[in-house]
Design a protein around this motif. Structure first.
Motif, mmCIF file in Angstrom:
data_model
loop_
_atom_site.group_PDB
_atom_site.id
_atom_site.type_symbol
_atom_site.label_atom_id
_atom_site.label_comp_id
_atom_site.label_asym_id
_atom_site.label_seq_id
_atom_site.Cartn_x
_atom_site.Cartn_y
_atom_site.Cartn_z
ATOM 1 N N HIS A 159 15.072 4.635 4.790
ATOM 2 C CA HIS A 159 14.958 3.287 5.366
ATOM 3 C C HIS A 159 13.573 2.999 5.939
ATOM 4 N N HIS A 160 12.651 3.960 5.795
ATOM 5 C CA HIS A 160 11.346 3.798 6.440
ATOM 6 C C HIS A 160 10.217 4.110 5.470
ATOM 7 N N PRO A 161 9.032 3.528 5.721
ATOM 8 C CA PRO A 161 7.856 3.887 4.921
ATOM 9 C C PRO A 161 7.515 5.357 5.132
ATOM 10 N N ILE A 162 6.883 5.985 4.141
ATOM 11 C CA ILE A 162 6.509 7.384 4.310
ATOM 12 C C ILE A 162 5.545 7.553 5.480
ATOM 13 N N LEU A 163 4.732 6.542 5.762
ATOM 14 C CA LEU A 163 3.839 6.593 6.918
ATOM 15 C C LEU A 163 4.629 6.821 8.200
ATOM 16 N N TRP A 164 5.771 6.167 8.339
ATOM 17 C CA TRP A 164 6.629 6.323 9.521
ATOM 18 C C TRP A 164 7.086 7.772 9.653
ATOM 19 N N HIS A 165 7.447 8.396 8.548
ATOM 20 C CA HIS A 165 7.900 9.785 8.580
ATOM 21 C C HIS A 165 6.767 10.716 9.009
ATOM 22 N N VAL A 166 5.556 10.461 8.513
ATOM 23 C CA VAL A 166 4.401 11.269 8.907
ATOM 24 C C VAL A 166 4.148 11.127 10.408
ATOM 25 N N MET A 167 4.231 9.901 10.921
ATOM 26 C CA MET A 167 4.014 9.664 12.341
ATOM 27 C C MET A 167 5.113 10.300 13.185
ATOM 28 N N GLN A 168 6.342 10.272 12.687
ATOM 29 C CA GLN A 168 7.443 10.923 13.396
ATOM 30 C C GLN A 168 7.207 12.423 13.508
ATOM 31 N N TYR A 169 6.637 13.022 12.467
ATOM 32 C CA TYR A 169 6.337 14.457 12.507
ATOM 33 C C TYR A 169 5.432 14.768 13.694
ATOM 34 N N TYR A 170 4.342 14.023 13.837
ATOM 35 C CA TYR A 170 3.425 14.261 14.947
ATOM 36 C C TYR A 170 4.062 13.898 16.286
ATOM 37 N N SER A 171 4.811 12.815 16.293
ATOM 38 C CA SER A 171 5.417 12.328 17.527
ATOM 39 C C SER A 171 6.386 13.339 18.125
ATOM 40 N N GLN A 172 7.120 14.059 17.275
ATOM 41 C CA GLN A 172 8.101 15.013 17.788
ATOM 42 C C GLN A 172 7.440 16.181 18.522
ATOM 43 N N TYR A 173 6.141 16.357 18.291
ATOM 44 C CA TYR A 173 5.392 17.383 19.016
ATOM 45 C C TYR A 173 4.578 16.783 20.168
ATOM 46 N N PRO A 232 0.841 -1.203 0.000
ATOM 47 C CA PRO A 232 0.000 0.000 0.000
ATOM 48 C C PRO A 232 0.871 1.246 0.000
ATOM 49 N N LYS A 233 0.327 2.314 -0.510
ATOM 50 C CA LYS A 233 1.085 3.557 -0.657
ATOM 51 C C LYS A 233 1.753 4.018 0.639
ATOM 52 N N PRO A 234 1.093 3.955 1.805
ATOM 53 C CA PRO A 234 1.757 4.405 3.032
ATOM 54 C C PRO A 234 3.024 3.607 3.373
ATOM 55 N N MET A 235 3.156 2.416 2.804
ATOM 56 C CA MET A 235 4.322 1.580 3.082
ATOM 57 C C MET A 235 5.448 1.777 2.075
ATOM 58 N N ASP A 295 0.662 10.512 3.171
ATOM 59 C CA ASP A 295 1.675 10.570 2.121
ATOM 60 C C ASP A 295 2.258 11.960 1.918
ATOM 61 N N GLY A 296 2.092 12.863 2.890
ATOM 62 C CA GLY A 296 2.588 14.221 2.734
ATOM 63 C C GLY A 296 3.422 14.666 3.909
ATOM 64 N N LEU A 297 4.495 15.418 3.638
ATOM 65 C CA LEU A 297 5.414 15.874 4.680
ATOM 66 C C LEU A 297 5.533 17.393 4.636
ATOM 67 N N THR A 298 5.764 17.999 5.794
ATOM 68 C CA THR A 298 5.867 19.450 5.879
ATOM 69 C C THR A 298 6.746 19.848 7.048
ATOM 70 N N ASP A 299 7.178 21.122 7.029
ATOM 71 C CA ASP A 299 7.918 21.663 8.174
ATOM 72 C C ASP A 299 7.057 22.666 8.940
ATOM 73 N N ALA A 300 5.749 22.662 8.689
ATOM 74 C CA ALA A 300 4.844 23.596 9.372
ATOM 75 C C ALA A 300 4.899 23.379 10.880
ATOM 76 N N SER A 301 4.771 24.474 11.626
ATOM 77 C CA SER A 301 4.775 24.403 13.087
ATOM 78 C C SER A 301 3.414 23.919 13.582
ATOM 79 N N LEU A 302 3.347 22.673 13.986
ATOM 80 C CA LEU A 302 2.077 22.111 14.454
ATOM 81 C C LEU A 302 1.565 22.819 15.714
ATOM 82 N N PRO A 303 2.428 23.133 16.691
ATOM 83 C CA PRO A 303 1.912 23.854 17.872
ATOM 84 C C PRO A 303 1.266 25.191 17.512
ATOM 85 N N ASP A 304 1.859 25.920 16.568
ATOM 86 C CA ASP A 304 1.280 27.201 16.160
ATOM 87 C C ASP A 304 -0.055 26.986 15.461
ATOM 88 N N MET A 305 -0.122 25.948 14.627
ATOM 89 C CA MET A 305 -1.363 25.634 13.926
ATOM 90 C C MET A 305 -2.477 25.306 14.926
#
Length: 264
Positions: free
Chosen positions: A30-44, A22-25, A130-140
């Motif tokens: 070294h990681h599925p794009i889904l992992w990168h999306v989850m890491q984005y949220y996790s870091q906040y 599946p696309k998220p995988m 399937d999308g990545l950004t550097d937007a500030s989630l706390p500000d959003m």
């Protein structure tokens, strides 16, 4: 806050990969794009995820069932492999709810299918996988809370450059502008919702069509304008761009990235 990720699409525009997985995988680095999306949220600090599965759902389930902390950590192995110690900072302890929401459901109906998992959340986050950004989630999130609105999405300029033509009825061209120079903004996902969003979704409706129209009519939808990095992995070319960025050590979606640190 809980994070709902839509992982059930067929990924037809990146079919060379999504025929097998599946696309998220689809991996970048070294990681599925889904992992990168989850890491984005996790870091906040958002580590409670609800994954709305569909196409090849078992592949996503197997990934998390087989996931090991040592995959991304230095470790010491002893006692003939029976004892494993993590060295340094431990990876985040994600809580992941894996829900098969069916192959043919649209985004709106996938969200409704997991309503019971977010109904106790006053505010929850949602996104494509399937999308990545550097937007500030706390500000959003802060702007959304202060707005009092029911829904929010990140608004970005079209990532593909094209030229806009302005001309009169006789066909005389008055102006040509690159899309990046225009005031065109599109939906980039990264949604924030109050739990009353479900009052705006009816049977069979797509999230950003009829429900968003109702929100707009009621003055309950806001856009968070973002001029920084955003890229979705819709095609093999998109994957190649992201892959090359990782190879250069450029991961603006990660707080720990040298590029992100230099820009801050």
């Amino acid at each position: 806050m809980k994070v709902v990720l839509f992982c059930g699409g067929l990924g037809t525009r990146i079919r060379d990969y999504s025929d097998a997985i599946p696309k998220p995988m689809v991996p970048i680095g070294h990681h599925p794009i889904l992992w990168h999306v989850m890491q984005y949220y996790s870091q906040y600090g958002h580590q409670d995820f609800v994954l709305c599965l569909g196409y090849k759902a078992n592949a996503v389930k197997d990934y998390f069932l087989d996931y090991k902390q040592t995959t991304d950590s230095d470790c010491t192995v002893s006692n003939f492999g029976r004892k494993v110690e993590i060295l340094g900072k431990r990876p985040p302890d994600w809580r992941v709810s894996l829900v098969d929401t069916g192959i043919w459901r649209n985004i709106g109906q996938r969200l409704v299918a997991v309503r019971h998992l977010v109904e106790d959340e006053e505010i929850f986050l949602a996104n494509y996988s399937d999308g990545l950004t550097d937007a500030s989630l706390p500000d959003m999130i802060d702007r959304f809370k202060r707005s009092g609105k029911v829904g929010c999405f990140i608004a970005i300029h079209p990532p593909v450059t094209f030229h806009l033509a302005e001309f009169n009825e006789q066909g005389d061209v008055r102006r040509l502008r690159a899309s990046q120079e225009s005031d065109i903004w599109i939906n980039g996902g990264y949604f924030i919702f109050r739990n009353t969003i479900f009052d705006y979704i009816q049977e069979g409706e797509e999230l950003v069509v009829e429900p968003f129209k109702r929100l707009i009519e009621c003055g309950q939808l806001m856009a968070y304008k973002h001029e920084g990095f955003w890229r979705a992995m819709d095609t093999l070319r998109d994957r190649q761009v992201l892959e090359e960025m990782i190879e250069r050590g450029e991961m603006p979606w990660s707080i720990g990235s040298p590029v992100r640190a230099a820009a801050s």
